[in-house]
Design an enzyme around this catalytic site. Sequence first.
Site, mmCIF file in Angstrom:
data_model
loop_
_atom_site.group_PDB
_atom_site.id
_atom_site.type_symbol
_atom_site.label_atom_id
_atom_site.label_comp_id
_atom_site.label_asym_id
_atom_site.label_seq_id
_atom_site.Cartn_x
_atom_site.Cartn_y
_atom_site.Cartn_z
ATOM 1 N N GLY A 190 1.073 -0.943 0.000
ATOM 2 C CA GLY A 190 -0.142 0.100 0.350
ATOM 3 C C GLY A 190 1.082 1.352 0.179
ATOM 4 O O GLY A 190 2.462 1.166 -0.211
ATOM 5 N N GLN B 36 3.048 9.836 1.665
ATOM 6 C CA GLN B 36 5.026 9.608 1.619
ATOM 7 C C GLN B 36 5.032 9.447 0.725
ATOM 8 O O GLN B 36 6.752 9.616 0.449
ATOM 9 C CB GLN B 36 4.287 7.450 1.282
ATOM 10 C CG GLN B 36 3.901 6.592 2.377
ATOM 11 C CD GLN B 36 3.981 5.319 2.289
ATOM 12 O OE1 GLN B 36 3.040 5.096 2.068
ATOM 13 N NE2 GLN B 36 4.568 5.082 2.767
ATOM 14 N N CYS C 123 7.564 -0.822 6.210
ATOM 15 C CA CYS C 123 6.771 0.794 5.603
ATOM 16 C C CYS C 123 7.899 0.870 4.407
ATOM 17 O O CYS C 123 9.200 0.935 5.189
ATOM 18 C CB CYS C 123 6.821 1.477 6.722
ATOM 19 S SG CYS C 123 6.363 2.672 5.833
ATOM 20 N N LEU C 124 7.736 1.403 3.428
ATOM 21 C CA LEU C 124 8.098 2.251 2.208
ATOM 22 C C LEU C 124 9.115 3.429 3.383
ATOM 23 O O LEU C 124 10.400 4.226 2.136
ATOM 24 C CB LEU C 124 7.581 2.339 1.068
ATOM 25 C CG LEU C 124 7.098 0.958 0.976
ATOM 26 C CD1 LEU C 124 6.392 1.538 -0.853
ATOM 27 C CD2 LEU C 124 8.123 0.411 0.008
ATOM 28 N N HIS D 9 -2.615 0.479 8.748
ATOM 29 C CA HIS D 9 -0.996 0.547 8.591
ATOM 30 C C HIS D 9 -0.842 1.815 7.365
ATOM 31 O O HIS D 9 -0.783 2.898 7.996
ATOM 32 C CB HIS D 9 -0.373 0.326 8.016
ATOM 33 C CG HIS D 9 0.687 0.037 7.560
ATOM 34 N ND1 HIS D 9 1.857 -0.276 8.190
ATOM 35 C CD2 HIS D 9 1.465 0.915 6.745
ATOM 36 C CE1 HIS D 9 3.439 0.371 7.798
ATOM 37 N NE2 HIS D 9 3.190 1.402 6.620
ATOM 38 N N GLU D 10 -2.541 1.844 6.067
ATOM 39 C CA GLU D 10 -1.909 3.364 5.259
ATOM 40 C C GLU D 10 -2.762 4.282 5.854
ATOM 41 O O GLU D 10 -2.394 5.320 5.918
ATOM 42 C CB GLU D 10 -2.041 2.520 4.106
ATOM 43 C CG GLU D 10 -1.615 1.601 3.410
ATOM 44 C CD GLU D 10 -0.157 2.226 3.480
ATOM 45 O OE1 GLU D 10 0.651 3.163 3.149
ATOM 46 O OE2 GLU D 10 0.385 0.531 3.345
ATOM 47 N N HIS E 245 -0.705 7.293 8.388
ATOM 48 C CA HIS E 245 -0.344 7.717 7.706
ATOM 49 C C HIS E 245 -1.114 8.888 7.623
ATOM 50 O O HIS E 245 -0.470 10.236 7.344
ATOM 51 C CB HIS E 245 0.347 7.536 6.139
ATOM 52 C CG HIS E 245 1.238 6.710 6.058
ATOM 53 N ND1 HIS E 245 3.110 6.672 6.512
ATOM 54 C CD2 HIS E 245 1.781 4.889 5.594
ATOM 55 C CE1 HIS E 245 3.456 5.419 6.892
ATOM 56 N NE2 HIS E 245 2.907 4.672 6.136
#
Length: 177
Positions: free
Chosen positions: A46, A51, A99-100, A141-142, A145
Amino acid sequence: MIREVLRMGDPRLWQKSLPVSHFDTKELSELLQDMRDTMAHLNGAGLAAPQIGVGLRVVIFGVKSNPRYPGIEDVPDTVLINPLLTPLSDEVEEGWEGCLSVPGMRGWVPRFRGLRYSGFDEHGKPFEREVRDFHARVVQHEVDHLDGVLYPMRIRDFTRFGFNEALFPGQELPAED
């Protein structure tokens, strides 16, 4: 277009995102395409607009066979705009997350096991789903952000947070479930 993913420490990741007020626009379409390209390039599950430096309440997610997530359930490709999350119960489970924006690390993170999420698709059409387990974890999680929260901020036990090669020496990474 593949965009640079901001890394933990960049102050833009701590900010609360603004709701989307206009759908079916060229700008929103371009943002979503850039997010899809970036997520695919990095094998992510995701990606949230913050981000890539865009402070809007927009997330995308979806997982099929992916080397970063061996053995997990499929999560349908989804665009979720202006999301609202409602836990289905108080049941919480912990699982590994990466996480990215926190590359090369994993942490053991508590999340609600089941939830209902609602919001809008890219055309402004409202929808909702009830999900559990990995799908619920990805959504939480997404959406974190969008409120300036990165998964390390949710970790309870820092002995279960670290660099992948230190946590899992000589092993295949566990699924981020």
